[in-house]
Scaffold this active site. Structure first.
Site, PDB file in Angstrom:
ATOM      1  N   ARG A 187      40.596  25.257  42.313  1.00 16.44           N
ATOM      2  CA  ARG A 187      39.862  24.909  43.646  1.00 16.44           C
ATOM      3  C   ARG A 187      39.390  23.453  43.574  1.00 16.44           C
ATOM      4  O   ARG A 187      38.853  22.966  42.555  1.00 16.44           O
ATOM      5  CB  ARG A 187      38.531  25.789  43.729  1.00 16.44           C
ATOM      6  CG  ARG A 187      38.863  27.337  43.668  1.00 16.44           C
ATOM      7  CD  ARG A 187      37.864  28.176  43.817  1.00 16.44           C
ATOM      8  NE  ARG A 187      36.987  27.984  42.921  1.00 16.44           N
ATOM      9  CZ  ARG A 187      35.643  28.417  42.674  1.00 16.44           C
ATOM     10  NH1 ARG A 187      35.077  28.967  44.013  1.00 16.44           N
ATOM     11  NH2 ARG A 187      34.835  28.491  41.789  1.00 16.44           N
ATOM     12  N   ASN A 220      33.596  25.938  50.761  1.00 13.70           N
ATOM     13  CA  ASN A 220      33.319  26.953  49.612  1.00 13.70           C
ATOM     14  C   ASN A 220      32.765  26.449  48.428  1.00 13.70           C
ATOM     15  O   ASN A 220      33.326  25.799  47.530  1.00 13.70           O
ATOM     16  CB  ASN A 220      34.483  27.938  49.270  1.00 13.70           C
ATOM     17  CG  ASN A 220      33.980  29.288  48.598  1.00 13.70           C
ATOM     18  OD1 ASN A 220      33.420  29.994  49.038  1.00 13.70           O
ATOM     19  ND2 ASN A 220      34.377  29.451  47.411  1.00 13.70           N
ATOM     20  N   GLU A 221      31.541  26.765  47.921  1.00 16.60           N
ATOM     21  CA  GLU A 221      30.788  26.334  46.818  1.00 16.60           C
ATOM     22  C   GLU A 221      31.276  24.833  46.376  1.00 16.60           C
ATOM     23  O   GLU A 221      31.792  24.377  45.408  1.00 16.60           O
ATOM     24  CB  GLU A 221      31.288  27.136  45.708  1.00 16.60           C
ATOM     25  CG  GLU A 221      30.918  28.558  45.675  1.00 16.60           C
ATOM     26  CD  GLU A 221      31.181  29.366  44.591  1.00 16.60           C
ATOM     27  OE1 GLU A 221      30.563  30.526  44.307  1.00 16.60           O
ATOM     28  OE2 GLU A 221      31.968  29.087  43.654  1.00 16.60           O
ATOM     29  N   GLU A 223      28.001  35.791  48.062  1.00 19.77           N
ATOM     30  CA  GLU A 223      28.974  36.406  47.017  1.00 19.77           C
ATOM     31  C   GLU A 223      27.926  36.915  45.972  1.00 19.77           C
ATOM     32  O   GLU A 223      26.862  36.386  45.655  1.00 19.77           O
ATOM     33  CB  GLU A 223      29.909  35.377  46.416  1.00 19.77           C
ATOM     34  CG  GLU A 223      30.933  34.699  47.217  1.00 19.77           C
ATOM     35  CD  GLU A 223      31.678  33.907  46.328  1.00 19.77           C
ATOM     36  OE1 GLU A 223      31.547  33.883  45.078  1.00 19.77           O
ATOM     37  OE2 GLU A 223      32.419  33.121  46.640  1.00 19.77           O
ATOM     38  N   TRP A 271      34.742  34.944  34.161  1.00 17.45           N
ATOM     39  CA  TRP A 271      34.687  33.438  33.736  1.00 17.45           C
ATOM     40  C   TRP A 271      33.643  33.006  32.845  1.00 17.45           C
ATOM     41  O   TRP A 271      33.454  32.002  32.517  1.00 17.45           O
ATOM     42  CB  TRP A 271      34.604  32.505  35.159  1.00 17.45           C
ATOM     43  CG  TRP A 271      33.484  33.117  36.221  1.00 17.45           C
ATOM     44  CD1 TRP A 271      34.092  33.788  37.225  1.00 17.45           C
ATOM     45  CD2 TRP A 271      32.276  32.944  36.415  1.00 17.45           C
ATOM     46  NE1 TRP A 271      32.787  34.261  38.020  1.00 17.45           N
ATOM     47  CE2 TRP A 271      31.921  33.642  37.500  1.00 17.45           C
ATOM     48  CE3 TRP A 271      31.292  32.523  35.487  1.00 17.45           C
ATOM     49  CZ2 TRP A 271      30.193  33.828  37.771  1.00 17.45           C
ATOM     50  CZ3 TRP A 271      30.022  32.527  35.762  1.00 17.45           C
ATOM     51  CH2 TRP A 271      29.640  33.056  36.943  1.00 17.45           C
ATOM     52  N   GLU A 322      41.617  34.969  38.928  1.00 13.58           N
ATOM     53  CA  GLU A 322      40.310  35.927  38.802  1.00 13.58           C
ATOM     54  C   GLU A 322      40.730  37.357  39.079  1.00 13.58           C
ATOM     55  O   GLU A 322      40.073  38.252  39.686  1.00 13.58           O
ATOM     56  CB  GLU A 322      39.463  35.648  40.113  1.00 13.58           C
ATOM     57  CG  GLU A 322      38.867  34.174  40.056  1.00 13.58           C
ATOM     58  CD  GLU A 322      37.842  33.719  41.161  1.00 13.58           C
ATOM     59  OE1 GLU A 322      36.712  33.792  41.045  1.00 13.58           O
ATOM     60  OE2 GLU A 322      38.364  33.360  42.349  1.00 13.58           O
ATOM     61  N   PHE A 353      40.643  39.851  36.806  1.00 17.31           N
ATOM     62  CA  PHE A 353      39.724  40.653  36.392  1.00 17.31           C
ATOM     63  C   PHE A 353      38.239  40.502  36.794  1.00 17.31           C
ATOM     64  O   PHE A 353      37.396  40.848  36.253  1.00 17.31           O
ATOM     65  CB  PHE A 353      39.800  40.491  34.813  1.00 17.31           C
ATOM     66  CG  PHE A 353      41.122  40.997  34.136  1.00 17.31           C
ATOM     67  CD1 PHE A 353      41.123  42.575  33.918  1.00 17.31           C
ATOM     68  CD2 PHE A 353      42.124  40.393  33.854  1.00 17.31           C
ATOM     69  CE1 PHE A 353      42.328  43.066  33.685  1.00 17.31           C
ATOM     70  CE2 PHE A 353      43.338  40.852  33.508  1.00 17.31           C
ATOM     71  CZ  PHE A 353      43.495  42.245  33.181  1.00 17.31           C
ATOM     72  N   HIS A 354      38.274  39.561  37.889  1.00 18.67           N
ATOM     73  CA  HIS A 354      36.860  39.695  38.466  1.00 18.67           C
ATOM     74  C   HIS A 354      36.852  40.776  39.335  1.00 18.67           C
ATOM     75  O   HIS A 354      37.583  41.446  40.102  1.00 18.67           O
ATOM     76  CB  HIS A 354      36.863  38.339  39.261  1.00 18.67           C
ATOM     77  CG  HIS A 354      35.508  38.102  39.927  1.00 18.67           C
ATOM     78  ND1 HIS A 354      34.581  38.857  40.678  1.00 18.67           N
ATOM     79  CD2 HIS A 354      34.567  36.918  39.902  1.00 18.67           C
ATOM     80  CE1 HIS A 354      33.786  38.366  41.075  1.00 18.67           C
ATOM     81  NE2 HIS A 354      33.536  37.123  40.658  1.00 18.67           N
TER      82      HIS A 354
END
Length: 700
Positions: free
Chosen positions: A135, A173-174, A333, A341, A381, A383-384
């Site tokens: 990102r 975003n972020e 979020e 992470w 991501e 396994f997020h």
């Protein structure tokens, strides 16, 4: 931050802030607590979309953030655009009562853009290029990237400006997640322009940066450098580094504003936000500054596993509420369970997802959203956790997602949405400059951390039975009874003057051991510590004594109050008239360090108010004991409940939350609205582990 009856008031007397605008839902009156999450339909075949809609309705979802990472789907090549898929999914969502917070899609650029225009990539301090594939692999100062990004914003705004299902804009975003520090040539040129705007003359910059040290005198702004890597053991000019941190926040903010302004010039009627990243382990930007540039404040928060889970969430949320001026804010979020992470990716136990969501509401959130709707099948991501897990609809987690949606609907029907959090009587001050400064590697100790000091004082107030607020230094804290200055290493004359006026007028201030060591340009306080605050604190400290693991040296000191000091002790050589010493260093270690009987904690009357100077680091337990004995007047007994109040002209809403893993019996006011893992009887309730009770008292 509050008026006479303790309701929030405003950001500050000189703030230039955008008007507060909250996004409407597709409900009959447009109101209600927003519930949903990031939705990435472009990562799934279209055959899944209708089932997504079905499950969203089952879960009471009423909003999604759409298209955050979808630029390549929208613009598959430089000269090709495809809105068909986006038109389709927006129509499907909206026709089913689900509003869209539409992203500008610029958080991740298409790979073709990086391949053709590699000059948009940011550069690390050692000169390495930050390559594409993650990102925000782009420089905020790249004119080429800005041109492409603004074209995306323009086309999106033109296409959806009149779409009734798009009710808000989600810019970027972020910001700063991957390119917070950019050392590219474009960034260096922009830094030089930023310095010229700030200082006006090169002489003023030389004075601010103290360039007489190490032969760093600059003859013109063309000689200004970004603080690149200078060798493994080299030290950056700290004033230069602090300005570079400020510049980085400003630089990316200006990129955000360019995106925002492009969309707003075409679509002025829909509120705009971008999601901050505030938790007590990070505060990436100067969000007190950024919050003036959004229509409503949004935040992403991920839990800290362990004993302090509930307390840390409350502390972070309190600061977000401070950035929002006490107005409702948007949780853009958080996670349904584990993330992927962290070094240790702990899951949430059953009920903790609901408890966390309700705690966010208790601290001012009027939107509860997750990353993400459907758990990814591939990618970084995978396994997020998400609202729909890999296990699918028939799972404990999705059933709890549905139960949470129903609970938030109950709060909406009770009128919670739009109400504001009632302020406490104590403001713990936070400042981005101080947070950045405590990361400096030329301080007496590299174990300082401003935000962690804020967090520990917040925990101490909870343990002392008094909930404090976390408030930006630049905000309006004049109406609080007490303020706390935790490890505010660098204080400007303006800030010191505000504190002085506050205490003179009858306020109370707690000044801790590493506060007031220097001014905003890293110029040391002359005449003794705590510098410009010496008259308020009523002390003069000549030297800092650092404790730690040194062969044969004491690694801890004792106070006659029973507290233990393990990091830092100030050698206070004099106290002011009328000052009262509340604790001193004692014992053989203090004698060895030549601190025996030296004042450690001092209370000092000043004007109509009073200060407490904490000249050493104290544990959370010792802080709470000090607060109970000298500040709050509460018994030394750690409360097991966090009690917050929201209200408006119609009603007040009381939130009671269990802090620990035990069951607790409480008394409450009002009529129960939500009893999650709680049993009520008359005006008492039994809260189980992770339990929360919400009650309503109508105003007469």
């Amino acid at each position: 931050m509050q008026h006479a009856d303790n309701w929030p008031l405003g950001h500050g007397p000189n703030a230039q802030r955008r008007e507060f605008r909250w996004p409407q839902l597709l409900t009959a009156d447009g109101k209600g607590i927003a519930y949903g999450g990031d939705y990435n339909p472009d990562q799934w075949p279209e055959s899944v979309w209708d089932d997504d809609i079905r499950l969203m309705k089952k879960a009471h979802v009423n909003v999604v953030a759409l298209g955050i990472f979808s630029w390549d789907k929208l613009q598959p090549t430089e000269y090709e655009w495809d809105f068909t898929w986006l038109d389709t999914i927006i129509d499907k969502l909206g026709s089913n009562g689900i509003s869209v917070d539409l992203a500008s899609m610029t958080a991740t650029a298409p790979m073709w853009l990086y391949e053709k225009y590699p000059e948009v990539l940011p550069v690390e301090a050692n000169g390495d290029v930050i390559n594409a594939g993650s990102r925000q692999s782009w420089s905020a100062e790249s004119p080429i990237f800005k041109r492409f990004a603004l074209e995306v914003c323009k086309r999106l705004a033109e296409r959806y400006k009149d779409n009734p299902y798009v009710t808000a804009w989600h810019i970027g975003n972020e910001y700063g997640w991957n390119q917070r520090h950019d050392y590219s040539k474009n960034s260096e040129d922009a830094f030089r322009r930023w310095c010229k705007r700030k200082y006006g003359t090169i002489d003023a910059l030389n004075e601010a940066w103290g360039t007489a040290f190490w032969s760093q005198h600059l003859n013109s702004f063309s000689e200004v450098l970004v603080p690149r890597h200078m060798g493994a053991d080299s030290m950056v000019n700290p004033a230069q580094q602090l300005d570079y941190e400020r510049f980085g926040s400003d630089s990316i903010k200006e990129f955000y504003k360019a995106e925002r302004d492009m969309i707003e010039s075409i679509c002025p009627d829909k509120p705009i936000t971008t999601n901050f990243m505030v938790s007590t382990d990070q505060c990436v930007m100067d969000y007190a500054d950024w919050s003036d540039e959004v229509d409503f404040v949004s935040n992403d928060h991920y839990f800290t596993a362990g004993r302090t889970h509930v307390d840390e969430l409350a502390c972070s949320d309190s600061l977000v509420s401070g950035f929002a001026n006490g107005r409702p804010w948007y949780l853009m979020e958080h996670s349904t369970s584990a993330v992927q992470w962290k070094p240790l990716n702990a899951r949430k136990r059953h009920g903790e997802m609901t408890r966390d969501a309700l705690e966010h509401v208790a601290l001012g959130a009027d939107a509860i959203c997750f990353f993400q709707w459907r758990q990814s099948r591939s990618g970084a991501e995978t396994f997020h956790s998400a609202m729909v897990p890999h296990a699918g609809e028939d799972s404990k987690l999705f059933r709890e997602v549905c139960e949470l949606g129903a609970t938030l609907e109950a709060l909406s029907k009770a009128g919670v949405q739009g109400s504001e959090v009632m302020a406490g009587d104590t403001a713990i001050l936070f400042d981005a400059d101080c947070e950045w400064m405590t990361r400096c590697e030329t301080l007496p100790s590299m174990q300082l951390n401003h935000f962690h000091a804020v967090r520990d004082w917040y925990y101490a107030f909870l343990d002392a039975g008094a909930r404090a607020d976390v408030v930006p230094l630049r905000g309006d804290w004049s109406a609080y009874r007490t303020i706390v200055m935790p490890t505010m290493v660098n204080i400007s004359e303006q800030a010191a003057r505000r504190v002085r006026e506050f205490v003179c007028a009858g306020g109370r201030v707690i000044i801790d051991y590493a506060t007031g060591l220097m001014d905003e340009n890293f110029h040391a306080a002359l005449g003794g510590y705590p510098g410009m605050l010496r008259d308020i604190a009523g002390v003069r400290s000549e030297e800092v004594v650092i404790l730690g693991e040194a062969d044969g040296e004491p690694d801890a000191l004792q106070l006659d109050s029973g507290a233990t000091v393990r990091l830092w002790a100030n050698d206070v050589t004099s106290v002011g008239e009328g000052a009262q010493v509340l604790a001193r260093y004692v014992g053989p270690e203090a004698q060895d360090m030549e601190l025996d009987d030296v004042p450690a904690i001092v209370q000092h009357p000043f004007g109509e108010g009073v200060s407490w100077y904490i000249g050493c680091d104290l544990s959370v337990e010792a802080k709470a004991k000090f607060l109970c004995e000298h500040v709050t007047g509460q018994p030394q007994e750690a409360p097991s409940i966090i009690h917050t109040v929201r209200g408006d002209e119609h009603a007040t809403y009381h939130f009671y939350l269990a802090r620990d893993k035990k069951a607790h019996t409480i008394t409450f006011e009002g009529e129960p609205v939500v009893a999650f893992r709680a049993r009520t009887d008359a005006n008492s309730a039994q809260l189980e582990r992770s339990g929360m009770l919400v009650t309503k008292i109508a105003r007469k």
